[in-house]
Design a protein around this motif. Structure first.
Motif, PDB file in Angstrom:
ATOM      1  N   GLY A  38      10.272 -14.750 -37.544  1.00  0.00           N
ATOM      2  CA  GLY A  38       9.562 -14.593 -38.808  1.00  0.00           C
ATOM      3  C   GLY A  38       8.172 -15.177 -38.773  1.00  0.00           C
ATOM      4  N   SER A  39       8.031 -16.323 -38.114  1.00  0.00           N
ATOM      5  CA  SER A  39       6.707 -16.944 -38.054  1.00  0.00           C
ATOM      6  C   SER A  39       5.767 -16.155 -37.157  1.00  0.00           C
ATOM      7  N   ASN A  40       6.295 -15.420 -36.183  1.00  0.00           N
ATOM      8  CA  ASN A  40       5.442 -14.565 -35.353  1.00  0.00           C
ATOM      9  C   ASN A  40       4.825 -13.445 -36.184  1.00  0.00           C
ATOM     10  N   ALA A  41       5.587 -12.902 -37.121  1.00  0.00           N
ATOM     11  CA  ALA A  41       5.035 -11.863 -37.999  1.00  0.00           C
ATOM     12  C   ALA A  41       3.918 -12.442 -38.866  1.00  0.00           C
ATOM     13  N   ILE A  42       4.104 -13.650 -39.342  1.00  0.00           N
ATOM     14  CA  ILE A  42       3.064 -14.301 -40.149  1.00  0.00           C
ATOM     15  C   ILE A  42       1.831 -14.577 -39.294  1.00  0.00           C
ATOM     16  N   SER A  43       2.039 -14.973 -38.040  1.00  0.00           N
ATOM     17  CA  SER A  43       0.899 -15.217 -37.148  1.00  0.00           C
ATOM     18  C   SER A  43       0.145 -13.930 -36.852  1.00  0.00           C
ATOM     19  N   GLY A  44       0.824 -12.798 -36.876  1.00  0.00           N
ATOM     20  CA  GLY A  44       0.137 -11.515 -36.728  1.00  0.00           C
ATOM     21  C   GLY A  44      -0.847 -11.287 -37.858  1.00  0.00           C
ATOM     22  N   ILE A  45      -0.481 -11.712 -39.048  1.00  0.00           N
ATOM     23  CA  ILE A  45      -1.396 -11.627 -40.185  1.00  0.00           C
ATOM     24  C   ILE A  45      -2.596 -12.547 -39.956  1.00  0.00           C
ATOM     25  N   THR A  46      -2.358 -13.680 -39.309  1.00  0.00           N
ATOM     26  CA  THR A  46      -3.440 -14.609 -38.981  1.00  0.00           C
ATOM     27  C   THR A  46      -4.434 -13.963 -38.024  1.00  0.00           C
ATOM     28  N   VAL A  47      -3.944 -13.162 -37.091  1.00  0.00           N
ATOM     29  CA  VAL A  47      -4.842 -12.455 -36.162  1.00  0.00           C
ATOM     30  C   VAL A  47      -5.754 -11.510 -36.941  1.00  0.00           C
ATOM     31  N   VAL A  48      -5.186 -10.782 -37.881  1.00  0.00           N
ATOM     32  CA  VAL A  48      -6.000  -9.868 -38.696  1.00  0.00           C
ATOM     33  C   VAL A  48      -7.031 -10.656 -39.503  1.00  0.00           C
ATOM     34  N   GLY A  49      -6.631 -11.777 -40.081  1.00  0.00           N
ATOM     35  CA  GLY A  49      -7.567 -12.617 -40.826  1.00  0.00           C
ATOM     36  C   GLY A  49      -8.678 -13.154 -39.943  1.00  0.00           C
ATOM     37  N   ALA A  50      -8.350 -13.510 -38.703  1.00  0.00           N
ATOM     38  CA  ALA A  50      -9.372 -14.007 -37.776  1.00  0.00           C
ATOM     39  C   ALA A  50     -10.357 -12.902 -37.407  1.00  0.00           C
ATOM     40  N   ILE A  51      -9.870 -11.691 -37.267  1.00  0.00           N
ATOM     41  CA  ILE A  51     -10.774 -10.564 -36.981  1.00  0.00           C
ATOM     42  C   ILE A  51     -11.723 -10.336 -38.151  1.00  0.00           C
ATOM     43  N   VAL A  52     -11.182 -10.384 -39.350  1.00  0.00           N
ATOM     44  CA  VAL A  52     -12.023 -10.210 -40.536  1.00  0.00           C
ATOM     45  C   VAL A  52     -13.041 -11.342 -40.643  1.00  0.00           C
ATOM     46  N   GLY A  81       4.963 -17.046 -28.918  1.00  0.00           N
ATOM     47  CA  GLY A  81       6.143 -17.035 -29.770  1.00  0.00           C
ATOM     48  C   GLY A  81       7.104 -15.933 -29.394  1.00  0.00           C
ATOM     49  N   TYR A  82       6.575 -14.747 -29.101  1.00  0.00           N
ATOM     50  CA  TYR A  82       7.450 -13.648 -28.703  1.00  0.00           C
ATOM     51  C   TYR A  82       8.067 -13.897 -27.326  1.00  0.00           C
ATOM     52  N   VAL A  83       7.329 -14.515 -26.426  1.00  0.00           N
ATOM     53  CA  VAL A  83       7.883 -14.831 -25.107  1.00  0.00           C
ATOM     54  C   VAL A  83       9.028 -15.833 -25.243  1.00  0.00           C
ATOM     55  N   VAL A  84       8.831 -16.861 -26.019  1.00  0.00           N
ATOM     56  CA  VAL A  84       9.878 -17.865 -26.212  1.00  0.00           C
ATOM     57  C   VAL A  84      11.086 -17.253 -26.924  1.00  0.00           C
ATOM     58  N   THR A  85      10.848 -16.427 -27.935  1.00  0.00           N
ATOM     59  CA  THR A  85      11.952 -15.777 -28.644  1.00  0.00           C
ATOM     60  C   THR A  85      12.739 -14.883 -27.696  1.00  0.00           C
ATOM     61  N   ASP A  86      12.044 -14.141 -26.840  1.00  0.00           N
ATOM     62  CA  ASP A  86      12.719 -13.277 -25.883  1.00  0.00           C
ATOM     63  C   ASP A  86      13.570 -14.089 -24.915  1.00  0.00           C
TER      64      ASP A  86
END
Length: 97
Positions: A38-52, A81-86
């Motif tokens: 779940g936190s990886n999905a939230i961090s994806g939003i952070t990537v979009v915010g950083a691009i903006v 996060g995805y590597v650790v989750t996997d």
């Protein structure tokens, strides 16, 4: 930026850090994998915010560098996060016979 705005932003940052630490410290080990997903999905939003943030700080050299640093750190967080989750989910897979 006036000093009162800076103080307010620092207060919110400190409060978020403290609350985040307290929340994660109380999570049982069985729930770490779903929580991390779940936190990886939230961090994806952070990537979009950083691009903006990087694109809107066109006049400020410091703003562009801070936006770029935020983009790099958020991307590392998502990928890691995805590597650790996997790897954690691989522990529950049955081995080949």
């Amino acid at each position: 930026m006036d000093p009162s705005t800076l103080i307010l932003l620092l207060f919110v940052f400190t409060l978020a850090g403290f609350l985040g630490f307290e929340l994660i410290a109380k999570v049982p080990s069985q729930l770490h994998t779903p929580l991390m997903s779940g936190s990886n999905a939230i961090s994806g939003i952070t990537v979009v915010g950083a691009i903006v943030a990087t694109s809107t700080m066109g006049d400020s050299e410091l703003g562009r560098w801070l936006g770029f640093a935020a983009l790099v750190l958020a991307t590392v967080n998502v990928v890691g996060g995805y590597v650790v989750t996997d790897r954690m989910l691989a522990m529950f897979k049955k081995g080949k016979k």
